[in-house]
Motif scaffolding. Structure first.
Motif, PDB file in Angstrom:
ATOM      1  N   VAL A  28       0.852  -1.140   0.093  1.00  0.00           N
ATOM      2  CA  VAL A  28       0.001   0.084   0.189  1.00  0.00           C
ATOM      3  C   VAL A  28       1.114   1.689   0.180  1.00  0.00           C
ATOM      4  O   VAL A  28       1.959   1.153   0.271  1.00  0.00           O
ATOM      5  CB  VAL A  28      -0.654  -0.110   0.994  1.00  0.00           C
ATOM      6  CG1 VAL A  28      -2.160  -1.266   1.513  1.00  0.00           C
ATOM      7  CG2 VAL A  28      -0.510  -0.276   2.942  1.00  0.00           C
ATOM      8  N   TYR A  29      -0.032   2.212  -0.218  1.00  0.00           N
ATOM      9  CA  TYR A  29       0.767   3.880   0.075  1.00  0.00           C
ATOM     10  C   TYR A  29       1.599   4.232   1.426  1.00  0.00           C
ATOM     11  O   TYR A  29       0.483   4.175   2.117  1.00  0.00           O
ATOM     12  CB  TYR A  29       0.535   5.149  -1.087  1.00  0.00           C
ATOM     13  CG  TYR A  29       0.445   4.701  -1.863  1.00  0.00           C
ATOM     14  CD1 TYR A  29      -0.027   4.290  -3.145  1.00  0.00           C
ATOM     15  CD2 TYR A  29       1.959   6.092  -2.691  1.00  0.00           C
ATOM     16  CE1 TYR A  29      -0.643   4.486  -4.338  1.00  0.00           C
ATOM     17  CE2 TYR A  29       1.855   5.831  -4.192  1.00  0.00           C
ATOM     18  CZ  TYR A  29       0.921   5.148  -4.825  1.00  0.00           C
ATOM     19  OH  TYR A  29       1.374   5.146  -6.520  1.00  0.00           O
ATOM     20  N   GLY A  30       2.868   4.735   2.028  1.00  0.00           N
ATOM     21  CA  GLY A  30       3.386   5.325   3.461  1.00  0.00           C
ATOM     22  C   GLY A  30       3.537   5.951   3.240  1.00  0.00           C
ATOM     23  O   GLY A  30       3.607   6.716   2.664  1.00  0.00           O
ATOM     24  N   LEU A  31       3.165   6.311   4.418  1.00  0.00           N
ATOM     25  CA  LEU A  31       3.454   8.534   5.004  1.00  0.00           C
ATOM     26  C   LEU A  31       4.892   7.798   5.199  1.00  0.00           C
ATOM     27  O   LEU A  31       4.455   7.663   6.646  1.00  0.00           O
ATOM     28  CB  LEU A  31       2.578   8.531   6.047  1.00  0.00           C
ATOM     29  CG  LEU A  31       3.040   9.865   5.856  1.00  0.00           C
ATOM     30  CD1 LEU A  31       2.793  10.754   5.004  1.00  0.00           C
ATOM     31  CD2 LEU A  31       1.517  10.044   7.508  1.00  0.00           C
ATOM     32  N   ALA A  32       6.285   8.426   4.497  1.00  0.00           N
ATOM     33  CA  ALA A  32       7.238   7.982   4.828  1.00  0.00           C
ATOM     34  C   ALA A  32       8.120   9.415   6.039  1.00  0.00           C
ATOM     35  O   ALA A  32       8.235  11.299   5.140  1.00  0.00           O
ATOM     36  CB  ALA A  32       8.019   7.179   3.778  1.00  0.00           C
ATOM     37  N   GLY A  33       8.698   9.269   6.975  1.00  0.00           N
ATOM     38  CA  GLY A  33       9.289  10.277   7.645  1.00  0.00           C
ATOM     39  C   GLY A  33      11.166   9.502   7.731  1.00  0.00           C
ATOM     40  O   GLY A  33      11.232   8.118   8.032  1.00  0.00           O
ATOM     41  N   ASN A  34      11.692  10.148   8.472  1.00  0.00           N
ATOM     42  CA  ASN A  34      13.305   9.603   8.157  1.00  0.00           C
ATOM     43  C   ASN A  34      13.271   9.073  10.134  1.00  0.00           C
ATOM     44  O   ASN A  34      13.007   9.794  10.767  1.00  0.00           O
ATOM     45  CB  ASN A  34      13.911  11.127   8.251  1.00  0.00           C
ATOM     46  CG  ASN A  34      15.312  10.933   9.004  1.00  0.00           C
ATOM     47  OD1 ASN A  34      15.676   9.624   9.465  1.00  0.00           O
ATOM     48  ND2 ASN A  34      16.234  11.206   9.392  1.00  0.00           N
TER      49      ASN A  34
END
Ligand code: AMP
Ligand code: MG
Length: 320
Positions: free
Chosen positions: A28-34
């Protein structure tokens, strides 16, 4: 609304500035951050309105890079990694201190995955930190499998969505944890249990309900549309709820007595993989029709059918 595009350099810049970017994966689409940066990770929880007891999956591009933030990788995990990475399998390992506690909800373990998507792998290779990335939807709702799904719900809160087209697998990753060298499935998902067992032999399946801090996040109600869902024999349920505005999410055929516009067939040829790919699109589509009830049915509990049934069960649990 967020900008939607395929500019990896821009995504790279945003992530380096502690901003969030929605990324495509095969699940699925991810909500990405460091993942090494607590501020970025805090933004993920805020944007998703995700409770802090629900830990995130950390994404990276290469097995070698995992040693930077993981203490030890069991033998069986190497075998599974060789067989399925990049791919829809997440594995849980003892973490190093470089992973902020916020990522793991205070657990001493971290969930890790190498996703199989060309754009996201290129992005992951270009940055010098892994990406913490839960699904890019408000907490508890159906996961997004297209860039537009992300934009509809989180577009006002994030600057950029990396568009990698529709997700090929369509359900979240299978999660495997380890006790010593013993492997256990903690969440059913896009990597088939049968395929995992071909590598490591018979495997336990222990799907936890949430509020249990040992296995947080496996909430009984999750992946749920706003419209109530009932699962069972579709014909009987249609008869039972006559007079209501009903939608039908079926495995392989249309049903009499319901406007076809209010029906979504997961796979006309009865293929479980295809059904998994469009499960969340189907739930979203029906959820937008202002119906009173979505009726659906369990599929055969093999292959990706297990993940489909798990998600349907959790979708139904919402209103009970
Ligand atoms: P997702 O919402 O798809 O990003 O998946 C996150 C889920 O992974 C969580 O809700 C947990 O069920 C699971 N998870 C993440 N980290 C851990 C961990 N350290 N131990 C066990 N399960 C985990
Ligand atoms: Mg999620």
């Amino acid at each position: 609304m967020a900008t939607i595009g395929t500019d990896i350099t821009y995504a790279f810049e945003l992530l380096n500035r502690e901003e969030l970017v929605a990324i495509p994966t095969e699940t699925v689409y991810g909500l990405a951050g460091n993942a090494f940066n607590a501020l970025s990770v805090a933004k993920i929880f805020k944007v998703k309105e995700r409770p802090s007891f629900d830990p995130l999956i950390v994404h990276t591009s290469d097995l070698e890079r995992i040693h930077e933030f993981v203490v030890d990788i069991p033998e069986k995990a190497y075998d599974l990694a060789t067989a399925f990475w990049p791919g829809p399998l997440t594995m849980v390992f003892k973490k190093k201190a470089i992973i902020p506690d916020l990522v793991t909800s205070g657990l001493d373990t971290v969930a890790v995955r190498i996703p199989k998507h060309a754009l996201t792998l290129e992005l992951l290779k270009s940055i010098d930190f892994p990406l913490a990335a839960p699904s890019a939807n408000p907490f508890g709702y159906v996961s997004p499998t297209q860039a537009t799904h992300v934009n509809e719900q989180l577009g006002a809160k994030i600057p950029y969505i990396l568009d990698g087209g529709p997700c090929q697998v369509g359900v979240e990753s299978t999660i495997v944890g380890f006790h010593g060298d013993e492997a256990t499935v903690l969440r059913l998902g896009g990597c088939k249990v049968e395929d995992i067992e071909r590598i490591v032999g018979k495997i336990n399946i222990r799907l936890h309900a949430s509020s249990n801090p040992v296995a947080p996040g496996m909430l009984d109600s999750h992946y749920a549309p706003l419209t109530p869902v009932r699962i069972g024999n579709i014909e009987e349920l249609i008869a039972q709820y006559q007079g209501k505005r009903i939608g039908v999410l079926s495995f392989d055929r249309y049903y009499d007595g319901i406007d076809p516009i209010n029906q979504f067939v997961l796979s006309k040829k009865g293929d479980l993989d295809e059904a998994a790919t469009c499960l969340f699109t189907g739930l979203r589509q029906l959820d937008m029709l202002n119906l009173q009830l979505i009726i659906s049915e369990y599929v055969q509990d093999i292959g990706l059918g297990r993940a489909i049934n798990d998600r349907l069960r959790r979708a139904e649990a919402k209103r009970n």
